[in-house]
Design an enzyme around this catalytic site. Structure first.
Site, PDB file in Angstrom:
ATOM      1  N   GLY A 224      -3.907  -0.335 -12.587  1.00  0.00           N
ATOM      2  CA  GLY A 224      -4.455  -1.743 -12.179  1.00  0.00           C
ATOM      3  C   GLY A 224      -3.263  -2.799 -11.641  1.00  0.00           C
ATOM      4  N   GLU A 258      -1.943   3.654 -17.248  1.00  0.00           N
ATOM      5  CA  GLU A 258      -2.603   4.550 -16.232  1.00  0.00           C
ATOM      6  C   GLU A 258      -2.254   3.967 -14.913  1.00  0.00           C
ATOM      7  OE1 GLU A 258      -6.694   4.564 -16.739  1.00  0.00           O
ATOM      8  OE2 GLU A 258      -6.609   5.893 -18.692  1.00  0.00           O
ATOM      9  N   ARG A 261      -0.883   2.667  -8.270  1.00  0.00           N
ATOM     10  CA  ARG A 261      -0.309   1.947  -7.121  1.00  0.00           C
ATOM     11  C   ARG A 261       1.228   1.447  -7.421  1.00  0.00           C
ATOM     12  NH1 ARG A 261      -3.612  -0.877  -3.669  1.00  0.00           N
ATOM     13  NH2 ARG A 261      -5.161  -0.558  -5.266  1.00  0.00           N
ATOM     14  N   ARG A 297      -7.121   1.893   4.268  1.00  0.00           N
ATOM     15  CA  ARG A 297      -6.995   0.762   3.395  1.00  0.00           C
ATOM     16  C   ARG A 297      -7.649  -0.658   4.357  1.00  0.00           C
ATOM     17  NH1 ARG A 297      -3.609  -1.530   1.044  1.00  0.00           N
ATOM     18  NH2 ARG A 297      -4.605  -2.214  -0.690  1.00  0.00           N
ATOM     19  N   CYS A 341     -13.106   6.617  17.334  1.00  0.00           N
ATOM     20  CA  CYS A 341     -14.193   6.196  17.837  1.00  0.00           C
ATOM     21  C   CYS A 341     -14.884   5.153  16.983  1.00  0.00           C
ATOM     22  CB  CYS A 341     -14.938   6.982  18.430  1.00  0.00           C
ATOM     23  SG  CYS A 341     -14.033   8.165  19.497  1.00  0.00           S
ATOM     24  N   GLU A 342     -14.273   3.951  16.484  1.00  0.00           N
ATOM     25  CA  GLU A 342     -14.827   3.041  15.682  1.00  0.00           C
ATOM     26  C   GLU A 342     -14.294   1.780  15.657  1.00  0.00           C
ATOM     27  OE1 GLU A 342     -16.760   3.529  12.266  1.00  0.00           O
ATOM     28  OE2 GLU A 342     -16.907   5.708  12.294  1.00  0.00           O
ATOM     29  N   TYR A 370      -2.757   5.249  -2.155  1.00  0.00           N
ATOM     30  CA  TYR A 370      -4.073   5.183  -1.637  1.00  0.00           C
ATOM     31  C   TYR A 370      -3.910   5.363  -0.127  1.00  0.00           C
ATOM     32  CZ  TYR A 370      -5.076   3.864  -6.312  1.00  0.00           C
ATOM     33  OH  TYR A 370      -5.256   3.996  -7.629  1.00  0.00           O
TER      34      TYR A 370
HETATM   35  C1  LIG Z   1      -7.512   3.986 -10.329  1.00  0.00           C
HETATM   36  C2  LIG Z   1      -7.624   4.290 -11.784  1.00  0.00           C
HETATM   37  C3  LIG Z   1      -6.195   3.649 -12.096  1.00  0.00           C
HETATM   38  C4  LIG Z   1      -5.022   3.697 -11.386  1.00  0.00           C
HETATM   39  O1  LIG Z   1      -5.047   2.362 -10.674  1.00  0.00           O
HETATM   40  P1  LIG Z   1      -4.158   1.493 -10.019  1.00  0.00           P
HETATM   41  O2  LIG Z   1      -4.664   0.334  -9.297  1.00  0.00           O
HETATM   42  O3  LIG Z   1      -3.408   2.345  -8.927  1.00  0.00           O
HETATM   43  O4  LIG Z   1      -2.984   1.394 -10.832  1.00  0.00           O
HETATM   44  C5  LIG Z   1      -6.008   3.961 -13.445  1.00  0.00           C
HETATM   45  N1  LIG Z   1      -7.063   4.226 -14.244  1.00  0.00           N
HETATM   46  C6  LIG Z   1      -8.460   4.608 -13.874  1.00  0.00           C
HETATM   47  C7  LIG Z   1      -9.358   4.922 -14.740  1.00  0.00           C
HETATM   48  C8  LIG Z   1      -8.701   4.545 -12.417  1.00  0.00           C
HETATM   49  O5  LIG Z   1      -9.961   4.740 -12.028  1.00  0.00           O
END
Ligand SMILES: *Cc1c(COP(=O)(O)O)cnc(C)c1O
Length: 422
Positions: A224, A258, A261, A297, A341-342, A370
């Site tokens: 995140g 995890e 991005r 996005r 077409c949007e 993404y």
């Molecule tokens: C999407 C997601 C991530 C990665 O999120 P980022 O914002 O790209 O770092 C990590 N863990 C889970 C469970 C996710 O759904």
């Protein structure tokens, strides 16, 4: 980066990834946690090109997967099975079965129904399923509502009370082994406080689980951490790591992160070519050959990507490509839009750009996460090619789709024959 040459060589729209920068991002992330046992599980959904994953696998990255397809990609790209985790609210029986057979590190469980399914399937395989439970800390991540996941109103994880029941249940089961605890409050986070609060809350909960002899080994803080697309605030990596390490003092967990991005976002570019300028009474539009099917996005989240213009060297005398509309000298406000077409099909809104001619390039920066992974064939458009840059050299990572890729399956069903060649 020489986008003009790359566009000529590979055509547009084109994704370009700076693989050296991806490696650097990963290593700096890993280093921030070097004082502790850690496992960085790159979140594949941000960019699941096999060469990108392979680049990270060589640095001993793990993988955070949200479908069995991603688990398979991770394995194909060389990620070790014992570094793969499988998250997501809606795992099917087939996915659970395959994940257990593959013997990946663990499954992140998001509901009591899912835990029961995993137990049943593990039993049928005569296995003990390693699991971690995703706890929803009920904390507002203060990000875009579509990518905010840490509130009880969101579909993700279970509340603490439910989690406790599930851990106690799993501890007693012969087919479940609870080894981790997990949370993930959202994506593109720009404020440390909600993360710090979540870690503390979940760490306290983890202590109470240890006291109940639930033998947790992994503390998974999700992903995140955001990047600067425009002028957004970002969280310093050092502060992020310190908040997590601080909250986990005295706890002997392997920390799992995890990030998606953060690892790949800034290293990707979407290269598009100007097709036309179009001036209505109210607005100036620059129409490019990339569209919302390539980069979703802006249409999906109202996201803003920084853009750069690369002009072709038009000879002075060349009037052929001259835009016939009102001539402009200076920069002016415009929307950059695609052919779809949007009305939502825009890549940039209200940006200042110089007058452009057909063939000039508009490059969208920070498109490594993404971007391609969310792309589609909407409007029967071929998905873009992907190119990697490493040590100053470019190489193709994925061919541009061709027409046959898009229609052969349907053709065969319709006529029992395939001839949709490009
Ligand atoms: C999407 C997601 C991530 C990665 O999120 P980022 O914002 O790209 O770092 C990590 N863990 C889970 C469970 C996710 O759904």
């Amino acid at each position: 980066m020489d986008f003009l040459s790359l566009a000529q060589k590979y055509k547009t729209p084109l994704y370009v990834y700076d693989l050296d920068r991806i490696k650097k991002q990963f290593l700096s992330f890993k280093n921030a946690f070097s004082g502790r046992k850690n496992l960085i599980c790159y979140a594949l959904k941000a960019n699941s090109n096999l060469s990108v994953i392979h680049t990270l696998a060589k640095l001993e990255s793990g993988a955070d997967c949200v479908s069995i397809g991603e688990v398979r990609r991770a394995i194909l790209a060389g990620v070790k099975k014992y570094r793969i985790i499988f998250s997501g609210v809606g795992k099917s029986d087939e996915e659970i079965y395959e994940a257990l057979k593959l013997d990946i590190l663990f499954l992140n469980v998001e509901s009591s129904g899912e835990l029961e399914r995993i137990e049943t399937i593990a039993k049928s395989l005569g296995k003990k399923a390693r699991i971690s439970i995703r706890v929803n800390p009920n904390i507002d991540a203060k990000t875009h509502p579509y990518i905010s996941t840490g509130l009880h109103q969101n579909k993700f994880g279970v509340d603490k009370e439910t989690a406790l029941k599930l851990y106690l249940y799993a501890k007693k089961s012969s087919f479940l082994e609870p080894i981790g605890i997990h949370f993930h409050i959202g994506s593109q986070l720009s404020d440390l406080a909600p993360i710090a609060m979540s870690v503390e809350k979940i760490a306290e909960f983890a202590r109470s689980l240890l006291a109940l002899k639930i033998d947790l080994k992994f503390f998974d803080v999700g992903g995140g951490i955001g990047i600067a697309y425009d002028n957004e605030n970002t969280i310093a990596l050092y502060d992020y790591a310190q908040a997590i390490l601080g909250a986990l003092k005295g706890l002997d967990f392997t920390i799992i992160c995890e990030p998606g991005r953060y690892i790949v976002g800034e290293s990707g570019y979407l290269v598009t070519k100007v097709l036309y300028e179009k001036h209505t009474q109210e607005k100036r539009f620059v129409i490019v050959d990339g569209a919302m099917n390539d980069l979703m996005r802006p249409a999906l989240y109202g996201a803003r990507h920084r853009i750069k213009v690369y002009r072709q060297n038009h000879p002075q005398s060349d009037t052929q490509n001259q835009i016939p509309d009102t001539p402009m000298q200076a920069e002016s406000l415009c929307d950059v839009v695609g052919p779809i077409c949007e009305s939502g099909d825009y890549l940039a809104k209200d940006v200042m750009l110089p007058p452009l001619r057909a063939g000039d390039l508009i490059v969208f920066e920070n498109a490594g996460a993404y971007g391609f992974s969310m792309s589609s064939n909407y409007n029967t458009r071929k998905r873009a090619a992907e190119v990697g840059m490493e040590a100053g050299k470019d190489r193709l990572l994925k061919h541009r789709e061709n027409f046959a890729d898009m229609v052969n399956d349907e053709l065969e069903i319709l006529y029992g024959d395939t001839n949709g060649s490009d």
